[in-house]
Motif scaffolding. Sequence first.
Motif, PDB file in Angstrom:
ATOM      1  N   LEU A 259     -19.341 -12.307  20.027  1.00  0.00           N
ATOM      2  CA  LEU A 259     -19.783 -13.671  20.501  1.00  0.00           C
ATOM      3  C   LEU A 259     -21.089 -13.759  19.428  1.00  0.00           C
ATOM      4  CD1 LEU A 259     -20.098 -13.128  24.326  1.00  0.00           C
ATOM      5  CD2 LEU A 259     -18.109 -14.047  22.958  1.00  0.00           C
ATOM      6  N   VAL A 260     -20.797 -14.909  18.669  1.00  0.00           N
ATOM      7  CA  VAL A 260     -21.835 -15.417  17.535  1.00  0.00           C
ATOM      8  C   VAL A 260     -22.494 -16.498  18.081  1.00  0.00           C
ATOM      9  CG1 VAL A 260     -21.958 -15.876  15.209  1.00  0.00           C
ATOM     10  CG2 VAL A 260     -20.161 -14.528  15.916  1.00  0.00           C
ATOM     11  N   GLU A 261     -23.692 -16.129  18.275  1.00  0.00           N
ATOM     12  CA  GLU A 261     -24.850 -17.466  18.711  1.00  0.00           C
ATOM     13  C   GLU A 261     -25.281 -18.071  17.671  1.00  0.00           C
ATOM     14  OE1 GLU A 261     -25.748 -14.506  22.808  1.00  0.00           O
ATOM     15  OE2 GLU A 261     -27.017 -14.761  21.040  1.00  0.00           O
ATOM     16  N   SER A 262     -25.863 -19.183  18.010  1.00  0.00           N
ATOM     17  CA  SER A 262     -26.783 -20.183  17.085  1.00  0.00           C
ATOM     18  C   SER A 262     -27.405 -21.135  17.603  1.00  0.00           C
ATOM     19  CB  SER A 262     -25.945 -20.499  15.908  1.00  0.00           C
ATOM     20  OG  SER A 262     -25.174 -21.588  16.185  1.00  0.00           O
ATOM     21  N   GLY A 263     -28.526 -21.601  17.133  1.00  0.00           N
ATOM     22  CA  GLY A 263     -29.101 -22.736  17.678  1.00  0.00           C
ATOM     23  C   GLY A 263     -30.490 -22.411  18.558  1.00  0.00           C
ATOM     24  N   GLY A 264     -31.065 -21.483  18.636  1.00  0.00           N
ATOM     25  CA  GLY A 264     -32.356 -21.097  19.183  1.00  0.00           C
ATOM     26  C   GLY A 264     -33.540 -21.627  18.306  1.00  0.00           C
TER      27      GLY A 264
ATOM     28  N   LEU B 182     -27.441 -24.923  21.730  1.00  0.00           N
ATOM     29  CA  LEU B 182     -27.094 -23.745  21.513  1.00  0.00           C
ATOM     30  C   LEU B 182     -25.547 -23.826  21.259  1.00  0.00           C
ATOM     31  CD1 LEU B 182     -29.168 -21.448  24.060  1.00  0.00           C
ATOM     32  CD2 LEU B 182     -29.743 -22.210  21.787  1.00  0.00           C
ATOM     33  N   SER B 183     -25.156 -22.810  20.409  1.00  0.00           N
ATOM     34  CA  SER B 183     -23.771 -22.552  20.088  1.00  0.00           C
ATOM     35  C   SER B 183     -23.064 -20.999  20.297  1.00  0.00           C
ATOM     36  CB  SER B 183     -23.288 -23.054  18.821  1.00  0.00           C
ATOM     37  OG  SER B 183     -23.446 -24.677  18.856  1.00  0.00           O
ATOM     38  N   CYS B 184     -21.979 -20.997  20.714  1.00  0.00           N
ATOM     39  CA  CYS B 184     -21.829 -19.436  21.108  1.00  0.00           C
ATOM     40  C   CYS B 184     -20.027 -19.288  20.895  1.00  0.00           C
ATOM     41  CB  CYS B 184     -21.989 -18.755  22.303  1.00  0.00           C
ATOM     42  SG  CYS B 184     -21.137 -17.228  22.783  1.00  0.00           S
ATOM     43  N   ALA B 185     -19.757 -18.684  19.739  1.00  0.00           N
ATOM     44  CA  ALA B 185     -18.010 -18.581  19.312  1.00  0.00           C
ATOM     45  C   ALA B 185     -17.760 -17.278  19.655  1.00  0.00           C
ATOM     46  CB  ALA B 185     -17.972 -19.088  17.852  1.00  0.00           C
ATOM     47  N   ALA B 186     -16.512 -17.295  20.435  1.00  0.00           N
ATOM     48  CA  ALA B 186     -16.166 -15.749  20.729  1.00  0.00           C
ATOM     49  C   ALA B 186     -15.010 -15.577  19.715  1.00  0.00           C
ATOM     50  CB  ALA B 186     -15.283 -15.788  21.863  1.00  0.00           C
TER      51      ALA B 186
ATOM     52  N   ILE C  40     -23.548 -27.717  30.025  1.00  0.00           N
ATOM     53  CA  ILE C  40     -22.724 -26.726  29.126  1.00  0.00           C
ATOM     54  C   ILE C  40     -21.336 -27.638  28.868  1.00  0.00           C
ATOM     55  CG2 ILE C  40     -21.629 -25.816  31.176  1.00  0.00           C
ATOM     56  CD1 ILE C  40     -21.638 -23.116  29.874  1.00  0.00           C
ATOM     57  N   SER C  41     -20.946 -27.343  27.542  1.00  0.00           N
ATOM     58  CA  SER C  41     -19.510 -27.844  27.343  1.00  0.00           C
ATOM     59  C   SER C  41     -18.994 -27.031  26.498  1.00  0.00           C
ATOM     60  CB  SER C  41     -19.731 -29.081  26.286  1.00  0.00           C
ATOM     61  OG  SER C  41     -20.583 -28.922  25.472  1.00  0.00           O
ATOM     62  N   ARG C  42     -17.560 -26.967  26.219  1.00  0.00           N
ATOM     63  CA  ARG C  42     -16.890 -26.174  25.394  1.00  0.00           C
ATOM     64  C   ARG C  42     -15.737 -26.898  24.626  1.00  0.00           C
ATOM     65  NH1 ARG C  42     -13.696 -22.800  30.095  1.00  0.00           N
ATOM     66  NH2 ARG C  42     -12.426 -24.518  31.043  1.00  0.00           N
ATOM     67  N   ASP C  43     -15.057 -26.122  23.443  1.00  0.00           N
ATOM     68  CA  ASP C  43     -14.105 -26.470  22.708  1.00  0.00           C
ATOM     69  C   ASP C  43     -13.239 -25.208  22.927  1.00  0.00           C
ATOM     70  OD1 ASP C  43     -12.229 -26.855  20.999  1.00  0.00           O
ATOM     71  OD2 ASP C  43     -13.788 -27.598  19.477  1.00  0.00           O
ATOM     72  N   SER C  44     -12.252 -25.264  23.719  1.00  0.00           N
ATOM     73  CA  SER C  44     -11.345 -24.115  24.136  1.00  0.00           C
ATOM     74  C   SER C  44     -10.561 -23.899  23.072  1.00  0.00           C
ATOM     75  CB  SER C  44     -10.425 -24.564  25.387  1.00  0.00           C
ATOM     76  OG  SER C  44     -11.067 -24.749  26.357  1.00  0.00           O
ATOM     77  N   ALA C  45     -10.314 -24.682  22.224  1.00  0.00           N
ATOM     78  CA  ALA C  45      -9.218 -24.316  20.751  1.00  0.00           C
ATOM     79  C   ALA C  45     -10.227 -23.532  19.923  1.00  0.00           C
ATOM     80  CB  ALA C  45      -8.878 -25.574  19.909  1.00  0.00           C
TER      81      ALA C  45
ATOM     82  N   ASN D 223     -12.730 -21.335  21.177  1.00  0.00           N
ATOM     83  CA  ASN D 223     -13.024 -20.429  21.842  1.00  0.00           C
ATOM     84  C   ASN D 223     -14.920 -20.626  21.812  1.00  0.00           C
ATOM     85  OD1 ASN D 223     -10.868 -19.119  23.106  1.00  0.00           O
ATOM     86  ND2 ASN D 223     -10.820 -18.074  21.125  1.00  0.00           N
ATOM     87  N   THR D 224     -15.240 -21.681  21.752  1.00  0.00           N
ATOM     88  CA  THR D 224     -16.629 -21.890  21.674  1.00  0.00           C
ATOM     89  C   THR D 224     -17.349 -22.634  22.735  1.00  0.00           C
ATOM     90  OG1 THR D 224     -16.667 -22.086  19.440  1.00  0.00           O
ATOM     91  CG2 THR D 224     -18.274 -23.035  20.508  1.00  0.00           C
ATOM     92  N   VAL D 225     -18.756 -22.226  23.225  1.00  0.00           N
ATOM     93  CA  VAL D 225     -19.371 -23.146  24.217  1.00  0.00           C
ATOM     94  C   VAL D 225     -20.652 -23.509  23.575  1.00  0.00           C
ATOM     95  CG1 VAL D 225     -18.498 -22.086  26.396  1.00  0.00           C
ATOM     96  CG2 VAL D 225     -20.216 -21.051  25.327  1.00  0.00           C
ATOM     97  N   TYR D 226     -21.125 -24.483  24.041  1.00  0.00           N
ATOM     98  CA  TYR D 226     -22.453 -25.035  23.787  1.00  0.00           C
ATOM     99  C   TYR D 226     -23.217 -25.344  25.012  1.00  0.00           C
ATOM    100  CZ  TYR D 226     -19.037 -26.371  20.010  1.00  0.00           C
ATOM    101  OH  TYR D 226     -17.919 -26.341  19.108  1.00  0.00           O
TER     102      TYR D 226
END
Length: 120
Positions: free
Chosen positions: A4-9, A20-24, A69-74, A76-79
């Motif tokens: 899980l790669v996070e960014s945005g803090g 914040l973003s998190c990509a799996a 919270i939102s997400r881009d399922s394609a 695998n990322t949540v914001y």
Amino acid sequence: QVQLVESGGGLVQAGGSLRLSCAARGIIFTINAMGWYRQAPGKQRELVAAFTSGESTNYTDSVKGRFTISRDSAKNTVYLQMNSLKPEDTAVYYCYADVYPGWGTNRDFWGQGTQVTVSS
């Protein structure tokens, strides 16, 4: 294995916003739940916001109306869009995912954490 790669803090003044973003990434068949927890110094880790089953979302009371919270399922990322930030939102924010790899059982994964600091 899943990362899980996070960014945005970062550092922001009270009343400001951060995203914040998190990509799996890795071997993922389905993601059953994904979201954000936070841990402030001297406190227990708590749920902030998450997608649970299907499209259901869950927010802790203290962030309702301010965080989305939102997400881009394609991807695998949540914001996590955080508005009207308060000093009490200061914490390390951790991304979390409950992943089914396509065989065996579900597994929980955590990001490395990203610091959010809100100055008064």
